[in-house]
Motif scaffolding. Sequence first.
Motif, short mmCIF file in Angstrom:
data_model
loop_
_atom_site.label_atom_id
_atom_site.label_comp_id
_atom_site.label_asym_id
_atom_site.label_seq_id
_atom_site.Cartn_x
_atom_site.Cartn_y
_atom_site.Cartn_z
N LEU A 24 0.82 -1.21 0.00
CA LEU A 24 0.00 0.00 0.00
C LEU A 24 0.86 1.26 0.00
N GLU A 25 1.98 1.21 0.69
CA GLU A 25 2.88 2.38 0.74
C GLU A 25 3.58 2.61 -0.59
N ARG A 26 4.15 1.54 -1.15
CA ARG A 26 5.04 1.66 -2.31
C ARG A 26 4.47 1.13 -3.60
N GLY A 27 3.48 0.28 -3.52
CA GLY A 27 2.96 -0.40 -4.70
C GLY A 27 3.56 -1.79 -4.80
N TYR A 28 2.85 -2.67 -5.44
CA TYR A 28 3.26 -4.07 -5.57
C TYR A 28 4.60 -4.20 -6.29
N ASP A 29 4.71 -3.55 -7.46
CA ASP A 29 5.93 -3.68 -8.27
C ASP A 29 7.17 -3.11 -7.58
N GLN A 30 6.98 -2.09 -6.75
CA GLN A 30 8.12 -1.42 -6.12
C GLN A 30 8.52 -2.06 -4.79
N THR A 31 7.85 -3.12 -4.38
CA THR A 31 8.16 -3.79 -3.12
C THR A 31 8.82 -5.13 -3.40
N SER A 32 9.94 -5.37 -2.77
CA SER A 32 10.65 -6.65 -2.96
C SER A 32 10.49 -7.54 -1.73
N LEU A 33 10.73 -8.82 -1.91
CA LEU A 33 10.73 -9.75 -0.78
C LEU A 33 11.80 -9.35 0.24
N ARG A 34 12.93 -8.86 -0.25
CA ARG A 34 14.00 -8.43 0.64
C ARG A 34 13.51 -7.31 1.56
N GLU A 35 12.76 -6.34 1.01
CA GLU A 35 12.24 -5.24 1.82
C GLU A 35 11.21 -5.73 2.85
N ILE A 36 10.42 -6.70 2.45
CA ILE A 36 9.45 -7.28 3.39
C ILE A 36 10.21 -7.95 4.54
N ALA A 37 11.22 -8.74 4.20
CA ALA A 37 12.02 -9.42 5.22
C ALA A 37 12.70 -8.41 6.14
N ARG A 39 11.73 -5.32 6.88
CA ARG A 39 10.77 -4.68 7.78
C ARG A 39 10.35 -5.65 8.89
N LEU A 40 10.30 -6.92 8.56
CA LEU A 40 9.96 -7.94 9.56
C LEU A 40 11.13 -8.25 10.49
N GLU A 41 12.32 -7.83 10.06
CA GLU A 41 13.56 -8.14 10.78
C GLU A 41 13.80 -9.64 10.84
N VAL A 42 13.62 -10.27 9.67
CA VAL A 42 13.92 -11.70 9.51
C VAL A 42 14.76 -11.87 8.25
N THR A 43 15.33 -13.03 8.08
CA THR A 43 16.10 -13.30 6.86
C THR A 43 15.14 -13.64 5.72
N LYS A 44 15.64 -13.51 4.49
CA LYS A 44 14.83 -13.90 3.34
C LYS A 44 14.50 -15.39 3.43
N ALA A 45 15.43 -16.18 3.95
CA ALA A 45 15.20 -17.62 4.09
C ALA A 45 14.01 -17.90 5.00
N ALA A 46 13.90 -17.13 6.08
CA ALA A 46 12.77 -17.29 6.99
C ALA A 46 11.46 -16.92 6.30
#
Length: 195
Positions: A24-37, A39-46
């Motif tokens: 919602l903040e950035r848009g679907y295309d502008q958000t990566s899995l890395r950014e989600i991880a 913000r969650l303070e977890v690794t991409k593997a998690a």
Amino acid sequence: MTRPRTRRKDTRERIQHVALELFLERGYDQTSLREIAERLEVTKAALYYHFRTKEDIVTSLVEDIGRPVDELIAWGQSRPRTRETRREVLRRLNEALDTGAPVFRFLQENQAALRSRRNADGFRDRMRALGELLAVPDADLVEQVRALSALFTVYFGTFALNHMDGDPGEKRAALLQVAWEQLDAAHGHPVQDGK
């Protein structure tokens, strides 16, 4: 002690919440899995343990908001086709849309990016089934359009009213009142001030 299944569900919901926030903040295309991880303070593997792709996250969000609508359709199909049932279908849909409002907003605002997503038929099937619940057999064309307009008032009105000032509860109540008036007019009932 928290059971592993509960923790997995909580983690999954946390991922969905944070991903939706970023979408919602950035848009679907502008958000990566890395950014989600991050913000969650977890690794991409998690993150990958729960969701392999952004599309997997979106699919889970859509499934979660689709479930109450599917339950509503099943409920409506099990009930007699009365005025009260039709009105209750619209009331429950209005409530479900309120609960899923952030996801519906995301889907609405990111239509171009999500155009190639699978499961577009699921939405069409749900709308068709809801329309059938509101219809009266052998109604003339104008009555059929009024009944469908009641459905569209509740569904699409949710998005249209997002841009208007006012209390969200009052806006939802106004949508429901107008939808009931359309439904009553479609089925030859006098309009009774939203009752």
